[in-house]
Every structure is written in C-alpha cells, then in structure tokens.
Write a protein that holds these residues in place. Structure first.
Motif, mmCIF file in Angstrom:
data_model
loop_
_atom_site.group_PDB
_atom_site.id
_atom_site.type_symbol
_atom_site.label_atom_id
_atom_site.label_comp_id
_atom_site.label_asym_id
_atom_site.label_seq_id
_atom_site.Cartn_x
_atom_site.Cartn_y
_atom_site.Cartn_z
ATOM 1 N N GLN A 129 0.828 -1.197 0.000
ATOM 2 C CA GLN A 129 0.000 0.000 0.000
ATOM 3 C C GLN A 129 0.869 1.256 0.000
ATOM 4 N N GLU A 130 1.912 1.259 0.802
ATOM 5 C CA GLU A 130 2.832 2.401 0.860
ATOM 6 C C GLU A 130 3.460 2.669 -0.511
ATOM 7 N N LEU A 131 3.815 1.601 -1.226
ATOM 8 C CA LEU A 131 4.481 1.718 -2.518
ATOM 9 C C LEU A 131 3.517 1.833 -3.696
ATOM 10 N N GLY A 132 2.233 1.543 -3.467
ATOM 11 C CA GLY A 132 1.280 1.453 -4.568
ATOM 12 C C GLY A 132 1.605 0.271 -5.464
ATOM 13 N N ALA A 133 2.009 -0.838 -4.845
ATOM 14 C CA ALA A 133 2.537 -1.997 -5.566
ATOM 15 C C ALA A 133 1.545 -3.145 -5.663
ATOM 16 N N SER A 134 1.757 -3.980 -6.666
ATOM 17 C CA SER A 134 1.093 -5.278 -6.758
ATOM 18 C C SER A 134 2.028 -6.296 -6.097
ATOM 19 N N VAL A 135 1.476 -7.452 -5.733
ATOM 20 C CA VAL A 135 2.267 -8.488 -5.069
ATOM 21 C C VAL A 135 2.284 -9.734 -5.949
ATOM 22 N N HIS A 136 3.468 -10.344 -6.052
ATOM 23 C CA HIS A 136 3.701 -11.508 -6.905
ATOM 24 C C HIS A 136 4.395 -12.569 -6.068
ATOM 25 N N MET A 137 4.062 -13.845 -6.324
ATOM 26 C CA MET A 137 4.635 -14.902 -5.498
ATOM 27 C C MET A 137 4.442 -16.267 -6.128
ATOM 28 N N PRO A 138 5.281 -17.223 -5.718
ATOM 29 C CA PRO A 138 4.953 -18.619 -5.999
ATOM 30 C C PRO A 138 3.873 -19.034 -4.989
ATOM 31 N N ARG A 139 3.520 -20.284 -4.934
ATOM 32 C CA ARG A 139 2.557 -20.755 -3.922
ATOM 33 C C ARG A 139 3.279 -20.840 -2.581
ATOM 34 N N ILE A 140 3.368 -19.700 -1.927
ATOM 35 C CA ILE A 140 4.160 -19.568 -0.706
ATOM 36 C C ILE A 140 3.738 -20.556 0.376
ATOM 37 N N GLY A 141 4.741 -21.068 1.072
ATOM 38 C CA GLY A 141 4.497 -21.976 2.184
ATOM 39 C C GLY A 141 4.124 -23.380 1.786
ATOM 40 N N CYS A 142 4.058 -23.668 0.491
ATOM 41 C CA CYS A 142 3.551 -24.967 0.036
ATOM 42 C C CYS A 142 4.613 -25.832 -0.636
ATOM 43 N N GLY A 143 5.839 -25.364 -0.654
ATOM 44 C CA GLY A 143 6.920 -26.175 -1.208
ATOM 45 C C GLY A 143 7.607 -26.913 -0.077
ATOM 46 N N LEU A 144 8.842 -26.541 0.193
ATOM 47 C CA LEU A 144 9.620 -27.193 1.243
ATOM 48 C C LEU A 144 9.026 -26.985 2.630
ATOM 49 N N ALA A 145 8.251 -25.918 2.811
ATOM 50 C CA ALA A 145 7.632 -25.651 4.119
ATOM 51 C C ALA A 145 6.523 -26.651 4.433
ATOM 52 N N GLY A 146 5.988 -27.313 3.395
ATOM 53 C CA GLY A 146 5.012 -28.382 3.616
ATOM 54 C C GLY A 146 3.577 -27.949 3.834
ATOM 55 N N GLY A 147 3.263 -26.693 3.559
ATOM 56 C CA GLY A 147 1.900 -26.214 3.800
ATOM 57 C C GLY A 147 0.918 -26.621 2.720
ATOM 58 N N LYS A 148 -0.331 -26.362 2.994
ATOM 59 C CA LYS A 148 -1.425 -26.649 2.065
ATOM 60 C C LYS A 148 -1.958 -25.339 1.495
ATOM 61 N N TRP A 149 -2.111 -25.289 0.165
ATOM 62 C CA TRP A 149 -2.603 -24.086 -0.487
ATOM 63 C C TRP A 149 -4.001 -23.735 0.001
ATOM 64 N N SER A 150 -4.782 -24.730 0.343
ATOM 65 C CA SER A 150 -6.141 -24.470 0.843
ATOM 66 C C SER A 150 -6.130 -23.686 2.152
ATOM 67 N N ARG A 151 -4.996 -23.672 2.859
ATOM 68 C CA ARG A 151 -4.855 -22.880 4.085
ATOM 69 C C ARG A 151 -4.198 -21.530 3.817
ATOM 70 N N VAL A 152 -3.312 -21.467 2.815
ATOM 71 C CA VAL A 152 -2.575 -20.231 2.525
ATOM 72 C C VAL A 152 -3.415 -19.274 1.679
ATOM 73 N N GLU A 153 -4.108 -19.793 0.682
ATOM 74 C CA GLU A 153 -4.877 -18.942 -0.236
ATOM 75 C C GLU A 153 -5.850 -18.008 0.493
ATOM 76 N N PRO A 154 -6.610 -18.486 1.488
ATOM 77 C CA PRO A 154 -7.507 -17.558 2.197
ATOM 78 C C PRO A 154 -6.772 -16.447 2.953
#
Length: 172
Positions: A129-154
């Motif tokens: 918001q401060e930068l007026g930026a968009s955010v870009h990412m891989p499916r964070i937390g769902c690779g080596l961290a072992g998370g589930k996208w169904s928990r991260v996406e919300p």
C-alpha cells in the motif's frame, strides 16, 4: 483470476513478475537463517541482495525484529522489491541433504507456520500500500515448508486482496 478469491494465477516465473508499476515479490523464509533450497535459489540467481540482506537480518537478530511473522523488504530494482517473510519454523528433514538429515536444523513435523505467514502478509500488505505496488509470489508456504494451499490462499485473499492489492501467483 479465481472469482472466489480475486487472485490471478499464471504459468511463469515469479522472479520475472508481469505487469506494469511497482511490484513486490513475496516468498517464505525459515527462522534458522538457512537459504539454499527451493524458491530462494531462483531469487539468488537473479539478484544477490535478498539473500545477503536475509543472512545479515538473521545474524543481527538480537538487535532487530527477525522472527516468525516478520518481513524484510529488499529493493532490487527501481520498481521491484523482494519481501523475505519468515513463515517457517526450522527446515523439513527432506529439505536437508542426507548428511544433515535429522541434525540440529531438522524439526519434527512440517515447518510451515500459518499464523506467521498471516502476520507476514499483513506486513507485505502495508508495504504494498505504501508503494502502490502489486504483489507476486509462488505458492508460498507450500513447497519445502510443507503447507497446504487451501490454508494459505484464504490468508492471501484476506490480507492482500481484501486491502485492494492485486496479487499474482505463479506456477512453473
């Protein structure tokens, strides 16, 4: 774009974000100072600054905010920032090489910490918001961290989309 969440999904490389304007690339780091597996390798191939800043942040953690839920913002070009978000406790044994598996850096269970990702995304939202930026990412937390996208996406939908910040998720 998913109608339910407002997140745009594209095939591509999250280290080469699409679109115009200022961008923040968000990714998840561990709380041990380890950098060397997963998405961080792609970041390091493109820019040395995020790794150097993360390692310094961890090394000097007694005097700063490093820890679960924290986020560090590293400017890599005029219109591009990398957000090192600490959302992982330890390193999964499968992420370690065989000689270190089960050693002091390994932890039982999956390393992802959803509450830390949530807190870190709140910090990413404030910076975007401060930068007026968009955010870009891989499916964070769902690779080596072992998370589930169904928990991260919300969490992304609530913390970023809910604040009117455009988000693009990249699948290789």
């Amino acid at each position: 774009m998913t109608e339910k969440t407002g997140i745009s999904y594209v095939k591509g490389d999250a280290t080469a974000p699409q679109g115009k304007g200022v961008k923040v690339i968000a990714h998840i780091c561990n709380d041990l100072g380890g950098w060397g597996k997963g998405f961080v390798l792609a970041l390091s191939r493109r820019w040395p600054e995020p790794e150097a800043a993360y390692r310094r942040w961890h090394r000097e953690r007694a005097r700063n905010d490093f820890g679960l839920g924290a986020a560090q913002f590293v400017r890599v070009t005029d219109h591009l920032w990398v957000a090192n978000v600490v959302g992982q406790r330890g390193i999964a044994p499968q992420a370690l090489d065989r000689t270190r598996a089960g050693g002091p850096m390994a932890r039982k269970g999956i390393p992802v910490r959803y509450e830390a990702i949530d807190a870190g995304l709140g910090r990413v939202a404030a910076k975007a918001q401060e930068l007026g930026a968009s955010v870009h990412m891989p499916r964070i937390g769902c690779g080596l961290a072992g998370g589930k996208w169904s928990r991260v996406e919300p969490l992304i939908a609530e913390r970023l989309i809910g604040c009117g910040i455009p988000v693009t998720v990249y699948d290789r």
